[in-house]
Structure formats: structure tokens, C-alpha cells
Write a protein that holds these residues in place. Structure first.
Motif, PDB file in Angstrom:
ATOM      1  N   THR A  65      16.129 -55.586 -16.936  1.00 34.71           N
ATOM      2  CA  THR A  65      15.625 -55.056 -18.205  1.00 34.71           C
ATOM      3  C   THR A  65      15.421 -53.551 -18.178  1.00 34.71           C
ATOM      4  N   GLU A  66      14.762 -53.040 -17.131  1.00 32.44           N
ATOM      5  CA  GLU A  66      14.481 -51.599 -17.074  1.00 32.44           C
ATOM      6  C   GLU A  66      15.766 -50.791 -16.974  1.00 32.44           C
ATOM      7  N   LYS A  67      16.751 -51.301 -16.258  1.00 30.79           N
ATOM      8  CA  LYS A  67      18.028 -50.604 -16.162  1.00 30.79           C
ATOM      9  C   LYS A  67      18.727 -50.579 -17.520  1.00 30.79           C
ATOM     10  N   ILE A  68      18.644 -51.701 -18.240  1.00 31.79           N
ATOM     11  CA  ILE A  68      19.246 -51.773 -19.570  1.00 31.79           C
ATOM     12  C   ILE A  68      18.621 -50.746 -20.506  1.00 31.79           C
ATOM     13  N   LYS A  69      17.299 -50.665 -20.483  1.00 32.69           N
ATOM     14  CA  LYS A  69      16.610 -49.706 -21.351  1.00 32.69           C
ATOM     15  C   LYS A  69      17.010 -48.268 -21.008  1.00 32.69           C
ATOM     16  N   ALA A  70      17.137 -47.980 -19.714  1.00 29.53           N
ATOM     17  CA  ALA A  70      17.521 -46.630 -19.293  1.00 29.53           C
ATOM     18  C   ALA A  70      18.932 -46.290 -19.757  1.00 29.53           C
ATOM     19  N   ILE A  71      19.841 -47.272 -19.692  1.00 29.26           N
ATOM     20  CA  ILE A  71      21.226 -47.045 -20.130  1.00 29.26           C
ATOM     21  C   ILE A  71      21.275 -46.775 -21.622  1.00 29.26           C
ATOM     22  N   ILE A  72      20.541 -47.584 -22.407  1.00 28.77           N
ATOM     23  CA  ILE A  72      20.536 -47.401 -23.862  1.00 28.77           C
ATOM     24  C   ILE A  72      20.029 -46.002 -24.216  1.00 28.77           C
ATOM     25  N   CYS A  73      18.942 -45.609 -23.569  1.00 26.87           N
ATOM     26  CA  CYS A  73      18.370 -44.284 -23.840  1.00 26.87           C
ATOM     27  C   CYS A  73      19.372 -43.185 -23.486  1.00 26.87           C
ATOM     28  N   ARG A  74      20.030 -43.310 -22.344  1.00 28.08           N
ATOM     29  CA  ARG A  74      21.010 -42.295 -21.917  1.00 28.08           C
ATOM     30  C   ARG A  74      22.174 -42.216 -22.895  1.00 28.08           C
ATOM     31  N   VAL A  75      22.664 -43.374 -23.323  1.00 29.34           N
ATOM     32  CA  VAL A  75      23.780 -43.400 -24.274  1.00 29.34           C
ATOM     33  C   VAL A  75      23.403 -42.670 -25.563  1.00 29.34           C
ATOM     34  N   LEU A  76      22.202 -42.939 -26.064  1.00 29.89           N
ATOM     35  CA  LEU A  76      21.761 -42.310 -27.313  1.00 29.89           C
ATOM     36  C   LEU A  76      21.605 -40.796 -27.156  1.00 29.89           C
ATOM     37  N   LEU A  77      21.096 -40.358 -26.005  1.00 28.62           N
ATOM     38  CA  LEU A  77      20.894 -38.927 -25.780  1.00 28.62           C
ATOM     39  C   LEU A  77      22.225 -38.199 -25.598  1.00 28.62           C
ATOM     40  N   LEU A  78      23.221 -38.886 -25.034  1.00 27.32           N
ATOM     41  CA  LEU A  78      24.532 -38.273 -24.818  1.00 27.32           C
ATOM     42  C   LEU A  78      25.378 -38.250 -26.096  1.00 27.32           C
TER      43      LEU A  78
END
Length: 431
Positions: A65-78
Motif C-alpha cells: 500500500t505505501e509503495k502504491i501511494k508513493a508511486i501515485i504521488c510521484r506520477v502526479l508530481l511528474l
């Protein structure tokens, strides 16, 4: 050979930008990100995607779960440039502050299609900045709390609203809808209970309701063509005078716009009007109505049968009727409690004198072979003058012998249409 190899390797790098964008558009998000390794031109090309869809395939392949949340956040910021569509469907986590932060990041993206479908945990309260998506055209929410701020003036461009297991404030919902002037499709499924639901939507074409409401009325919906109502709770035990009973039944159909072409009603909706003397025909004829679907109709309950036939008599231009049966009666002739009910239904059916002059196709699902169902079906055959096909979909548990007997009985019964074909086959429970 070397020249051929270089030429082949350059093909994917030298694709026109619009072709590259189309390829990325149809790839799952995780695969789109992996195209960065193809060449310098492909590197981070995916960050300009006009849609970001985080759904089942993404979650299965992305870790905890925490890895998924980090990926989503990174995708949105990029992400760079406009973003037309954002979807977060059935993540392996429920309501959390991360969702609000992601929505905040999306504020500058001019989102037109927004989907948030949660599966676990409590309903997520939509943050106030969601209501700043002024370009929004499609809104799809599941397990959320939908509470627009007091100063909210509505989504002026919204055309499609789909709410499932969403808590809304019933007292403000009608006003909210009236502030979405372009709304064409509205679906409310398992949402808050409504004492009364009034729909004011001049461009509405498709309305679906599955939930609890004492009354539903349409105030300004001249373009409404498709309507489906399923009540999960009804108020059949409320005491009313017979004249009030009739007026409530008639009032609902009178408020329906003439443009309706398809209508689905379930038995609990029919039961929501207390028993009384039905008119022979409803005053609202709905001349454009071509398809009528009725679900969970029990043929040994007189109210179900009488109201179903009232609808059939009233809508003179019906071409297709779809009925889903419900029968918890074993149809045992020795059951003294059920015999009077069945006799009343048979007596009522045999007294009917009407003609269905446009009906061409009838499909009956969940057919159990009970005598009350067979009698109802025979009445339809006997009064449909241009019927071409009657399709009976029976429960798979019915033996071939019983199926043949049912088919013989229906085939040999009187038919108003010489072209009427009766087909009897097992119901596919997977459909």
C-alpha cells in the motif's frame, strides 16, 4: 544487415508525435511508464498523457500500500501539461489524507473526467477543492461523502454524474442538480435515503435510481428518454385513502416527460403505491415509449399482475417487454393458503379485455414454470396481435421433460398473432 538493423531500430524512435501519443494512450499506466527505456524521444513522453488511470492492473503489479501511494504521488508530481481524465478505482486502501493531497495536485490540470471508487473502509469525505474542478464533465464516486460547500454554484459543464454508496444531503441534492444545467446522465445507487427526490434537469436524458425514496418527481426534464427505478424499501403499509392511492400512482406517470423511450420499474416500486382501484389506463400515454422492463414480478400477487397489465394497456406503442419473474411459491395445489391468491389472479386475468397492437417481442427471465406464470404468459400471447417472438428463459434446474411440457402448453395456447414464435431455453446465470 547493419543498415537494416539500424533502420528497424529507428522506426519506433522516429514515429510521429501523434502516433506515439496514441500508443501511450492505450497502454496500461505502468506499461506506459516503461516506454521511457525505448529511446531518448520516448523518455518521459508518458508524463504528458492526457489521462491517468490507476485501476486493478496497476495495483496488482505495484507492491504494498505505501509503495502504491508513493508511486501515485510521484506520477502526479511528474505529470506535465493538461490532464483530461483521472481515475482511482478500487485501490487496496480506503479513505486517507493522501487522496485529498492528490486531488489538490490535480487542481491546475483542468480535469474533465474524475473517478474515485473506494472499496474498503469508511466513506471518504470529498475535500472542498474537488468542487473547484469547474471544467468537470464526468464525475464518478463510490464510498464517498458528497457535501458541496454552501457557496458552491454547481458544475456548469457536468454531463454525467454517477454516485454509488455515496452519502449526500437529501435536502440539498435537488438544488445541486438544478445547478448542473448540462447534465445528461444521472445514476444514484445505494446512496442516502430521500424523503422525496425532485429532479430539475432540462438536458437530462438517462436517469437510474436504486435506493430509498418515498417519492420521485421530474420537474423539468423534457429530454428524458431512459428511466430505471428500483426501490430498496417501500412504504406500502402507509395508510392512505383510496382516492389518494390512485392520485399518487397517476401523479408519478403524469410528471414523466413524453420523450421517454425506455422504462424499467421493479416490483417494489409498484408496491410503493398502496392497493386500490386502478384506472383502466393511465392518463399519461407516453407515446414514444418502446421498451418496458419490469423486474421481480410475482405472478400470484394480484397487485403485481394488475399494475403490470395497467402499464401494458396504457403505453400503446410498446414494441418490446422484458419481465424478470420472482416466485417463492412452490405452486403446490395442496397449499390452502396460496390457492385463494392464485384463484384471484386467474379470475382477474380472465376478465381482462385489451389489445397490444404494437408489441413484437416479449422476453421473460427467471421463469419457474409455476401455474400462475404460465397463465400470465398465456394472457400476453392471447392479446398481442403482432407478436413475433416470446422468449422464455427458465431456471437451469428445470428438467427437459418439464421444459417440453411448458413449451407444448404455451405453443398450443390461443395466440392473437399467427406469427408468434415461442422459444423456451435455460437461463444463463453468468450473464
Amino acid at each position: 544487415m547493419m543498415g537494416i538493423r539500424r533502420s528497424t531500430s529507428d522506426i519506433i524512435s522516429n514515429l510521429p508525435s501523434n502516433i506515439m501519443e496514441n500508443i501511450l494512450k492505450y497502454l496500461p499506466l505502468r506499461d506506459a511508464g516503461r516506454t521511457s527505456v525505448l529511446s531518448r524521444r520516448w523518455r518521459y513522453k508518458w508524463v504528458t498523457l492526457p489521462q491517468l488511470e490507476f485501476e486493478n492492473q496497476f495495483f496488482v503489479s505495484s507492491g504494498d500500500t505505501e509503495k502504491i501511494k508513493a508511486i501515485i504521488c510521484r506520477v502526479l508530481l511528474l505529470h506535465q501539461g493538461p490532464l483530461v481524465k483521472f481515475e482511482l478505482s478500487y485501490p487496496p486502501f480506503g479513505s486517507c489524507m493522501d487522496i485529498d493531497n492528490w486531488i489538490l495536485i490535480l487542481l491546475k490540470k483542468n480535469i474533465q473526467k474524475f473517478t474515485l471508487r473506494l472499496f474498503v473502509g469508511p466513506n471518504h469525505e470529498c475535500p472542498c477543492h474537488l468542487f473547484s474542478f469547474l471544467q468537470l464533465k464526468h464525475l464518478n464516486l463510490r464510498k464517498c461523502v458528497f457535501k458541496p460547500p454552501p457557496a458552491f454554484k454547481g458544475f456548469s459543464r457536468l454531463v454525467d454524474l454517477n454516485l454509488l454508496y455515496v452519502h449526500v444531503a437529501p435536502e440539498m441534492f435537488g438544488e445541486f442538480i438544478s445547478h448542473c444545467p448540462l447534465l445528461e446522465r444521472l445514476r444514484l445507487t445505494h446512496c442516502s435515503e430521500f424523503d422525496s427526490l425532485e429532479i430539475y434537469a432540462p438536458n437530462l436524458k438517462d436517469f437510474t435510481f436504486c435506493g430509498v425514496s418515498k417519492s420521485i418527481s421530474f420537474k423539468n426534464t423534457p429530454l428524458l428518454a431512459v428511466i430505471s427505478i428500483t426501490l430498496l424499501s417501500y412504504y406500502a403499509n402507509v395508510e392512505r385513502h383510496e382516492e389518494e392511492t390512485d392520485s399518487e400512482w397517476v401523479k408519478f406517470f403524469q410528471c414523466l416527460p413524453a420523450a421517454i423511450e425506455y422504462m424499467h420499474l421493479d416490483s417494489s416500486f409498484l408496491e410503493s403505491f398502496p392497493a386500490g382501484h386502478l384506472p383502466v389506463r393511465l392518463p399519461s400515454t407516453l407515446n414514444h415509449l418502446k421498451v418496458l422492463a419490469l423486474s421481480d414480478i410475482c405472478c400470484y400477487i394480484l397487485d403485481h399482475v394488475s399494475r403490470a397489465l395497467c402499464l401494458l394497456r396504457s403505453f400503446l406503442n410498446l414494441e418490446r417487454v422484458k419481465i424478470s419473474m420472482y416466485d417463492d411459491d412452490d405452486d403446490d395445489d395442496d397449499d390452502d393458503d396460496d390457492v385463494p391468491q392464485r384463484d384471484l389472479v386467474v379470475e382477474y386475468l380472465e376478465a381482462q379485455d385489451f389489445s397490444l397492437k404494437q408489441l413484437r417481442e416479449v422476453k421473460i427471465r427467471n421463469f419457474s414454470g409455476a401455474k400462475s406464470e404460465l397463465h400470465f404468459t398465456k394472457i400476453l400471447l392471447a392479446h398481442s396481435t403482432v407478436l413475433e417472438k416470446m422468449e422464455i428463459l427458465h431456471y437451469p434446474g428445470i428438467s427437459d421433460e418439464v421444459r417440453v411440457m411448458m413449451l407444448d402448453e404455451l405453443t398450443q395456447s390461443p395466440k392473437a398473432s399467427p406469427k408468434a414464435e415461442v422459444v423456451c431455453k435455460p437461463l444463463d446465470l453468468d450473464l
